[in-house]
Design a protein around this motif. Structure first.
Motif, mmCIF file in Angstrom:
data_model
loop_
_atom_site.group_PDB
_atom_site.id
_atom_site.type_symbol
_atom_site.label_atom_id
_atom_site.label_comp_id
_atom_site.label_asym_id
_atom_site.label_seq_id
_atom_site.Cartn_x
_atom_site.Cartn_y
_atom_site.Cartn_z
ATOM 1 N N ARG A 96 17.368 63.843 12.114
ATOM 2 C CA ARG A 96 18.150 62.425 11.928
ATOM 3 C C ARG A 96 19.560 62.770 11.626
ATOM 4 O O ARG A 96 20.465 61.918 11.999
ATOM 5 N N ILE A 97 20.069 63.599 11.039
ATOM 6 C CA ILE A 97 21.465 63.820 10.408
ATOM 7 C C ILE A 97 22.207 64.346 11.628
ATOM 8 O O ILE A 97 23.392 63.886 11.941
ATOM 9 N N ARG A 98 21.577 64.994 12.495
ATOM 10 C CA ARG A 98 22.496 65.904 13.599
ATOM 11 C C ARG A 98 22.729 64.667 14.549
ATOM 12 O O ARG A 98 23.627 64.618 15.229
ATOM 13 N N LEU A 99 21.554 63.633 14.719
ATOM 14 C CA LEU A 99 21.760 62.700 15.735
ATOM 15 C C LEU A 99 23.125 61.677 15.338
ATOM 16 O O LEU A 99 23.789 61.303 16.290
ATOM 17 N N GLY A 100 23.237 61.688 13.962
ATOM 18 C CA GLY A 100 23.972 60.493 13.591
ATOM 19 C C GLY A 100 25.508 61.360 13.138
ATOM 20 O O GLY A 100 26.523 60.403 13.084
ATOM 21 N N ALA A 101 25.519 62.551 13.600
ATOM 22 C CA ALA A 101 26.796 63.276 13.189
ATOM 23 C C ALA A 101 27.869 63.120 14.255
ATOM 24 O O ALA A 101 29.122 63.445 13.962
ATOM 25 N N VAL A 150 27.098 54.343 19.442
ATOM 26 C CA VAL A 150 27.879 53.597 18.241
ATOM 27 C C VAL A 150 26.830 53.703 17.025
ATOM 28 O O VAL A 150 25.730 53.328 17.211
ATOM 29 N N PHE A 151 27.153 54.571 15.885
ATOM 30 C CA PHE A 151 26.522 54.683 14.808
ATOM 31 C C PHE A 151 26.649 53.649 13.709
ATOM 32 O O PHE A 151 27.948 53.644 13.109
ATOM 33 N N THR A 152 25.975 52.896 13.129
ATOM 34 C CA THR A 152 26.172 51.950 12.063
ATOM 35 C C THR A 152 25.821 52.619 10.892
ATOM 36 O O THR A 152 24.366 52.830 10.683
ATOM 37 N N ALA A 153 26.592 53.022 9.960
ATOM 38 C CA ALA A 153 26.188 53.705 8.825
ATOM 39 C C ALA A 153 25.740 52.570 7.637
ATOM 40 O O ALA A 153 25.812 51.409 7.931
ATOM 41 N N SER A 154 24.764 53.118 6.914
ATOM 42 C CA SER A 154 24.111 51.914 5.982
ATOM 43 C C SER A 154 25.178 51.459 5.319
ATOM 44 O O SER A 154 25.920 52.048 4.538
ATOM 45 N N SER A 155 25.161 49.850 5.310
ATOM 46 C CA SER A 155 26.220 49.362 4.408
ATOM 47 C C SER A 155 25.915 48.029 4.186
ATOM 48 O O SER A 155 25.411 47.246 5.070
ATOM 49 N N GLU A 156 25.944 47.524 2.642
ATOM 50 C CA GLU A 156 25.476 45.938 2.518
ATOM 51 C C GLU A 156 26.752 45.027 3.081
ATOM 52 O O GLU A 156 26.454 44.138 3.380
ATOM 53 N N VAL A 166 31.755 55.530 14.731
ATOM 54 C CA VAL A 166 30.872 55.089 13.823
ATOM 55 C C VAL A 166 31.375 53.944 13.126
ATOM 56 O O VAL A 166 32.632 53.820 13.091
ATOM 57 N N VAL A 167 30.663 53.032 12.697
ATOM 58 C CA VAL A 167 31.036 51.802 12.058
ATOM 59 C C VAL A 167 30.505 51.783 10.662
ATOM 60 O O VAL A 167 29.214 52.056 10.515
ATOM 61 N N GLY A 168 31.277 51.744 9.443
ATOM 62 C CA GLY A 168 30.562 51.800 8.184
ATOM 63 C C GLY A 168 31.586 51.280 7.100
ATOM 64 O O GLY A 168 32.233 50.212 7.550
ATOM 65 N N SER A 169 31.350 51.703 6.062
ATOM 66 C CA SER A 169 32.198 51.108 5.005
ATOM 67 C C SER A 169 32.388 52.439 4.020
ATOM 68 O O SER A 169 32.125 53.395 4.169
ATOM 69 N N ALA A 171 29.767 63.455 8.167
ATOM 70 C CA ALA A 171 30.135 63.961 9.520
ATOM 71 C C ALA A 171 30.855 63.163 10.205
ATOM 72 O O ALA A 171 31.966 63.333 10.882
ATOM 73 N N PRO A 172 30.293 61.904 10.793
ATOM 74 C CA PRO A 172 31.107 61.102 11.500
ATOM 75 C C PRO A 172 32.298 60.379 11.003
ATOM 76 O O PRO A 172 33.364 60.225 11.725
ATOM 77 N N TYR A 173 32.166 60.181 9.577
ATOM 78 C CA TYR A 173 33.490 59.593 8.961
ATOM 79 C C TYR A 173 34.603 60.697 9.197
ATOM 80 O O TYR A 173 35.517 60.208 9.281
ATOM 81 N N ALA A 174 34.407 62.003 8.728
ATOM 82 C CA ALA A 174 35.430 62.904 8.555
ATOM 83 C C ALA A 174 36.060 63.258 9.963
ATOM 84 O O ALA A 174 37.380 63.412 10.134
#
Length: 217
Positions: free
Chosen positions: A72-77, A31-37, A82-85, A106-109
């Motif tokens: 870093r980008i490849r690892l999160g792709a 599980v990847f948490t994208a940066s989000s307030e 993915v959990v984000g906003s 990448a993970p969003y789309a």
């Protein structure tokens, strides 16, 4: 949004959203948490990254040097989830998000098997034009200030992703979180003095009457 292929949950409190997100995440997955307030303030990011029920990609990122951007980008792709906003949701049910590097796109789309977006109800806007204006006149300024305080550098809009609909059944989930206005005093962040922030939007723990147009669900 449901007509666009998204699963939508409208929560009554931030605590309810926090619990729901935990229940939505399959065990033993990456599980990847994208940066989000929104994730940070609701406690969701901390819950996910500290959980032993799945592998935190963000924790793995800490093992990669900050200057190795490609790695870093490849690892999160390609996480399982993915959990984000996002920065805006239009009344047509389109999700709009901006980024300097586009690393979360990448993970969003398509990269993640499942995507969960936790979105404050204040981000609901009438149309795409208003969404883009919100990003340029509000979101960018907040992110610029945040990075100045945290790392002494500014931000910019490099890429914008618009998700109009989800093609794969049950892939995309939107969790709407109630918010309230709060006045925050001066504080210290990352060793840097932060002045009075004035009125800011934060997730609420009490009940919330949603005044947003219900037709977007």
């Amino acid at each position: 949004m449901r007509a666009n292929g998204f699963i939508v949950h409208v929560t009554a409190t931030a605590d309810e959203a926090r619990k729901l997100v935990g229940e939505l995440l399959p065990k033993n997955t990456k599980v990847f948490t994208a940066s989000s307030e929104t994730l940070r303030l609701a406690g969701i990011a901390e819950d996910v990254d500290a959980s032993e029920d799945h592998v935190s990609v963000r924790t793995q990122l800490s093992d990669i040097p900050a200057d190795d951007v490609d790695a870093r980008i490849r690892l999160g792709a390609l996480p399982d989830v993915v959990v984000g906003s996002v920065h805006a949701v239009t009344e047509e049910g389109h999700l709009v998000v901006a980024s300097a590097t586009g690393s979360q796109f990448a993970p969003y789309a398509a990269g993640a098997k499942k995507a969960v977006w936790v979105v404050g109800a204040q981000k609901i806007v009438p149309d795409l034009e208003t969404a883009l204006r919100r990003i340029r006149t509000y979101t960018l300024g907040k992110e610029h200030q945040h990075l100045r305080e945290l790392a002494g550098q500014g931000s910019f809009i490099g890429k914008i992703l618009i998700i109009e609909r989800e093609a794969l059944p049950e892939r995309g989930t939107v969790v709407l979180v109630p918010v309230r206005k709060e006045t925050r005093p001066a504080a210290t962040v990352g060793g840097r003095a932060r002045p009075n922030q004035g009125t800011v939007i934060v997730p609420v723990s009490g009940r919330f009457l949603d005044e947003s147009p219900t037709r977007i669900w």
